[in-house]
Design an enzyme around this catalytic site. Structure first.
Site, PDB file in Angstrom:
ATOM      1  CE  LYS A   1      81.415 -70.912  60.220  1.00  0.00           C
ATOM      2  NZ  LYS A   1      80.324 -71.612  59.554  1.00  0.00           N
TER       3      LYS A   1
ATOM      4  CD  GLN B   1      78.741 -71.497  56.186  1.00  0.00           C
ATOM      5  OE1 GLN B   1      79.764 -71.666  56.837  1.00  0.00           O
ATOM      6  NE2 GLN B   1      77.636 -71.017  56.729  1.00  0.00           N
TER       7      GLN B   1
ATOM      8  CG  ASP C   1      78.587 -76.990  61.779  1.00  0.00           C
ATOM      9  OD1 ASP C   1      78.952 -76.051  62.523  1.00  0.00           O
ATOM     10  OD2 ASP C   1      78.467 -76.882  60.544  1.00  0.00           O
TER      11      ASP C   1
END
Ligand code: NDP
Length: 300
Positions: A55, A99, A122
C-alpha cells in the site's frame, strides 16, 4: 485467456484504476493538495507487513503523501488512540487505515470507531457501514467489494437481475459485497444470497449463481460441483499452503479450485493477481476521493 475462459487479470485492471487515480492526484495539485494516506501496522504479522508495504509503495508511486506508522505488538491501546487522534486532525492526511488483524489486547471495532469517518478509507467505521446499508453515496465503501464491482464492470457483467451468491459474511468482504449488489443501480439490483459456515446444502445454492463470490478463507474449498456452467467466479480468498518447492516454503491459493473451475465458467479471478491488486487500487481511489471531499471537490 485459457481454453476460451476469460481469466480476469486484476493486476492489469488495477493499473487502469491507478491511471485514473493518478490523473485525479494531478488535478488536486492545482489546488495545492497532495492526498495523504497513513497506514498503521501494529505488531509484526508477516502477511500484514507485506500488505502495508504494498500500500505504501503504490501510494508513493502515484504521488500520494504516504506515512507508514509501525508500532510494537504490545502497543498500549491509549497510545494507538492518541496516534489516531493526531492523524484525524492532521490536514496532510486524508485517509487512515489500521491494518488487521490486530494483537488480541486491541479491540478492532473500538480502533476503527476511533478513526474519523471522513478519513476511514477502508469503509469500516459504523457511520460508513450505515451509509452503505442505507444506500447513501457520501460514505466510503470497503475496498475489496468495490474492487470486485470494478472487475464486473470491466467484463460488462449484467449485475441487475442476476443471481449473486456470496459465500462469507464478514464485515470486510461478504456483508458489504451483498449490500452493494443489492443496491439500486447499474452495478446492483442483483438477487443476492449470502451463505456462511452454517449454510446447509451449499453446493445446491452456489450452483444457482450467475455470479459466485467466494470469501471464505478456506484453501481450494469450492470446486466444479459448486459452480454452474457459464457463471462468473470471483475468488477473494488468499490462503497460504505449504509448498516445499516454493522459495518461501509456501504458496498462495484461493478458496476456489482454479484449475477445475476455470474451464466451466465464463470468467474467473486467479489467486494471486485477481482481487488482491484491485483492493489496493480502490483504497487509493478512496483516499483521493477523501482528499477531493476535503477541498469540496468530492464526487460521491
Ligand atoms: P472471515 O474469516 O472474517 O470470514 C469468513 C467467512 O466465510 C465467514 O462468514 C464464515 O462463516 C465463512 N465460512 C467459513 N468456512 C465456511 C464454509 N466451510 N462454508 C461456508 N462458509 C464458510 O474472512 P474474510 O472475509 O476476512 O476473508 C475471507 C478470505 O478472503 C480470506 O482468505 C482472506 O485472506 C481473503 N481476503 C482477501 C482480500 C483481497 O484483497 N483479495 C481482502 C480481504 C480478505 P461464519 O460467519 O459462519 O463463520
Amino acid at each position: 485467456m485459457s481454453s476460451g475462459v476469460n481469466i480476469l487479470d486484476g493486476k492489469a485492471i488495477a493499473e487502469e484504476v491507478h491511471a485514473e487515480t493518478q490523473r485525479r492526484v494531478e488535478a488536486l495539485e492545482v489546488h495545492g493538495i497532495r492526498p495523504g494516506l497513513a497506514v498503521v501496522l501494529v505488531g509484526d504479522n508477516p502477511a500484514s507487513r507485506i500488505y502495508v508495504e504494498n500500500k505504501h509503495r503504490t501510494a508513493s508511486r502515484l504521488g500520494f503523501f504516504s506515512r507508514k506508522i509501525e508500532l510494537p505488538a504490545d502497543c498500549p491501546k491509549e497510545q494507538l488512540h492518541e496516534i489516531l487522534n493526531a492523524l484525524n486532525s492532521d490536514s496532510a492526511i486524508h485517509g487512515i487505515l489500521v491494518q488487521s488483524p490486530l494483537p488480541s489486547h486491541l479491540d478492532e471495532e473500538e480502533v476503527v470507531a476511533a478513526i474519523s469517518p471522513e478519513k476511514d478509507v477502508d469503509g469500516f467505521h459504523p457511520v460508513n457501514v450505515a451509509k452503505l446499508a442505507l444506500g447513501h453515496s457520501d460514505g466510503f465503501v470497503p475496498c475489496t467489494p468495490l474492487g470486485i464491482l470494478r472487475l464486473l464492470q470491466h467484463i460488462r457483467f449484467p449485475v441487475p437481475g442476476s443471481h449473486a451468491v456470496v459465500v462469507g459474511r464478514s464485515r470486510i468482504v461478504g456483508k458489504p459485497m451483498a449490500l452493494l449488489l443489492l443496491q439500486r443501480g447499474p452495478l446492483g439490483n442483483a438477487t443476492v444470497t449470502v451463505a456462511h459456515s452454517q449454510t446447509r446444502n451449499l453446493a445446491a445454492i452456489t450452483r444457482q449463481a450467475d455470479l459466485l463470490i467466494a470469501a471464505i478463507g478456506q484453501p481450494n474449498f469450492l470446486g466444479s460441483e459448486h459452480v454452474r456452467e457459464g457463471a462468473v467466479v470471483i475468488d477473494v480468498g488468499i490462503n497460504r499452503i505449504a509448498d516445499a518447492s516454493a522459495p518461501r516454503g509456501y504458496r498462495l491459493v484461493g478458496d476456489v479450485r482454479f484449475e477445475e473451475v476455470a474451464p466451466i465458467c465464463r470468467a474467473i479471478t486467479p489467486v494471486p493477481g485477481g482481487v488482491g491488486p484491485m483492493t489496493i487500487a480502490m483504497l487509493l481511489q478512496n483516499t483521493v476521493l477523501a482528499a477531493e471531499r476535503a477541498v469540496g471537490l468530492g464526487r460521491s
